[in-house]
Design a protein around this motif. Structure first.
Motif, PDB file in Angstrom:
ATOM      1  N   ILE A 124       0.754   8.245 -12.380  1.00  0.00           N
ATOM      2  CA  ILE A 124       0.092   7.075 -12.965  1.00  0.00           C
ATOM      3  C   ILE A 124       0.932   6.595 -14.137  1.00  0.00           C
ATOM      4  O   ILE A 124       1.210   7.373 -15.057  1.00  0.00           O
ATOM      5  CB  ILE A 124      -1.334   7.410 -13.444  1.00  0.00           C
TER       6      ILE A 124
ATOM      7  N   LEU B 181      -1.557   2.445 -17.356  1.00  0.00           N
ATOM      8  CA  LEU B 181      -2.803   2.424 -16.577  1.00  0.00           C
ATOM      9  C   LEU B 181      -3.753   3.567 -16.895  1.00  0.00           C
ATOM     10  O   LEU B 181      -4.867   3.607 -16.374  1.00  0.00           O
ATOM     11  CB  LEU B 181      -2.484   2.401 -15.080  1.00  0.00           C
TER      12      LEU B 181
ATOM     13  N   PHE C 135      -7.742   3.682 -15.809  1.00  0.00           N
ATOM     14  CA  PHE C 135      -8.414   4.710 -15.015  1.00  0.00           C
ATOM     15  C   PHE C 135      -9.533   5.382 -15.809  1.00  0.00           C
ATOM     16  O   PHE C 135     -10.553   5.762 -15.240  1.00  0.00           O
ATOM     17  CB  PHE C 135      -7.408   5.738 -14.494  1.00  0.00           C
ATOM     18  N   SER C 136      -9.360   5.511 -17.108  1.00  0.00           N
ATOM     19  CA  SER C 136     -10.430   6.070 -17.956  1.00  0.00           C
ATOM     20  C   SER C 136     -11.649   5.163 -17.957  1.00  0.00           C
ATOM     21  O   SER C 136     -12.786   5.639 -17.859  1.00  0.00           O
ATOM     22  CB  SER C 136      -9.921   6.264 -19.385  1.00  0.00           C
TER      23      SER C 136
ATOM     24  N   TYR D 271     -12.442   3.057 -15.611  1.00  0.00           N
ATOM     25  CA  TYR D 271     -13.023   3.119 -14.277  1.00  0.00           C
ATOM     26  C   TYR D 271     -13.936   4.343 -14.154  1.00  0.00           C
ATOM     27  O   TYR D 271     -15.055   4.258 -13.649  1.00  0.00           O
ATOM     28  CB  TYR D 271     -11.918   3.152 -13.211  1.00  0.00           C
ATOM     29  N   ARG D 272     -13.461   5.479 -14.655  1.00  0.00           N
ATOM     30  CA  ARG D 272     -14.281   6.693 -14.640  1.00  0.00           C
ATOM     31  C   ARG D 272     -15.561   6.494 -15.460  1.00  0.00           C
ATOM     32  O   ARG D 272     -16.640   6.912 -15.058  1.00  0.00           O
ATOM     33  CB  ARG D 272     -13.470   7.884 -15.158  1.00  0.00           C
TER      34      ARG D 272
ATOM     35  N   ILE E 136     -11.363  -3.828 -17.474  1.00  0.00           N
ATOM     36  CA  ILE E 136     -10.237  -3.431 -16.635  1.00  0.00           C
ATOM     37  C   ILE E 136      -9.504  -4.674 -16.144  1.00  0.00           C
ATOM     38  O   ILE E 136      -8.280  -4.775 -16.265  1.00  0.00           O
ATOM     39  CB  ILE E 136     -10.707  -2.568 -15.447  1.00  0.00           C
TER      40      ILE E 136
ATOM     41  N   ARG F 155     -10.790  -2.503  -7.853  1.00  0.00           N
ATOM     42  CA  ARG F 155      -9.998  -1.611  -6.996  1.00  0.00           C
ATOM     43  C   ARG F 155      -8.758  -2.319  -6.460  1.00  0.00           C
ATOM     44  O   ARG F 155      -7.671  -1.751  -6.436  1.00  0.00           O
ATOM     45  CB  ARG F 155     -10.849  -1.104  -5.834  1.00  0.00           C
TER      46      ARG F 155
ATOM     47  N   ILE G 116      -6.215  -2.948  -9.348  1.00  0.00           N
ATOM     48  CA  ILE G 116      -5.548  -1.701  -9.719  1.00  0.00           C
ATOM     49  C   ILE G 116      -4.518  -1.327  -8.648  1.00  0.00           C
ATOM     50  O   ILE G 116      -3.388  -0.955  -8.962  1.00  0.00           O
ATOM     51  CB  ILE G 116      -6.559  -0.551  -9.939  1.00  0.00           C
ATOM     52  N   GLU G 117      -4.909  -1.409  -7.402  1.00  0.00           N
ATOM     53  CA  GLU G 117      -3.999  -1.098  -6.298  1.00  0.00           C
ATOM     54  C   GLU G 117      -2.734  -1.968  -6.383  1.00  0.00           C
ATOM     55  O   GLU G 117      -1.617  -1.465  -6.260  1.00  0.00           O
ATOM     56  CB  GLU G 117      -4.722  -1.341  -4.973  1.00  0.00           C
TER      57      GLU G 117
END
Length: 147
Positions: A1, A5, A9-10, A12-13, A31, A129, A132-133
């Motif tokens: 990662i 980012l 990801f934090s 998102y969690r 995000i 999603r 991010i992808e």
């Protein structure tokens, strides 16, 4: 990662682990905002400075079997446009300022308002999603081009 980012990801969690529709929405929104307004522009500027070509990827709202009928109309639409025109105006401004369109104060216990935010969560998560992808792909292209 990529390091850039890790906060994404934090967040998102945080969104996945929280029960508040409002907080989850704000995490997802931040995000998108972070990638669109900070991370991506910086990466593209750096890639130009280093003469690295990054192929743009069209970001369209993906379909999902559980997407509500009120949001099916956005499938295939540009995510950035949905972010700017729909998510910002209809949701972000409401929860960030606690004001509804009619000037009244947001009541987070109001069933109808809570349902409205709950119903948009799948749409915004699908957008997150995909973005991010794509951002991961942009970083991969950048690092492959800098070798």
């Amino acid at each position: 990662i990529p390091n850039e980012l890790i906060p994404i990801f934090s967040l998102y969690r945080e969104a996945k682990n929280n029960v508040s529709n409002y907080y989850r929405f704000l995490c997802y929104y931040k995000i998108l905002e972070g990638i669109f307004k900070n991370i991506r522009p910086k990466l593209f500027t750096l890639s130009k400075e280093r003469n690295i070509t990054i192929q743009p990827i069209k970001e369209k709202v993906p379909d999902h079997k559980d997407l509500g009928s009120e949001h099916k109309k956005y499938v295939g639409e540009n995510i950035r446009k949905i972010f700017n025109d729909y998510l910002t105006n209809q949701f972000r401004n409401t929860v960030a300022h606690y004001l509804l369109d009619d000037g009244s104060v947001l009541n987070v216990s109001d069933y109808s308002i809570n349902t409205k935010f709950n119903n948009v969560l799948l749409l915004v998560e699908l957008c997150v999603r995909k973005v991010i992808e794509n951002q991961l792909s942009y970083f991969e292209q950048f690092y492959d081009g800098s070798n």
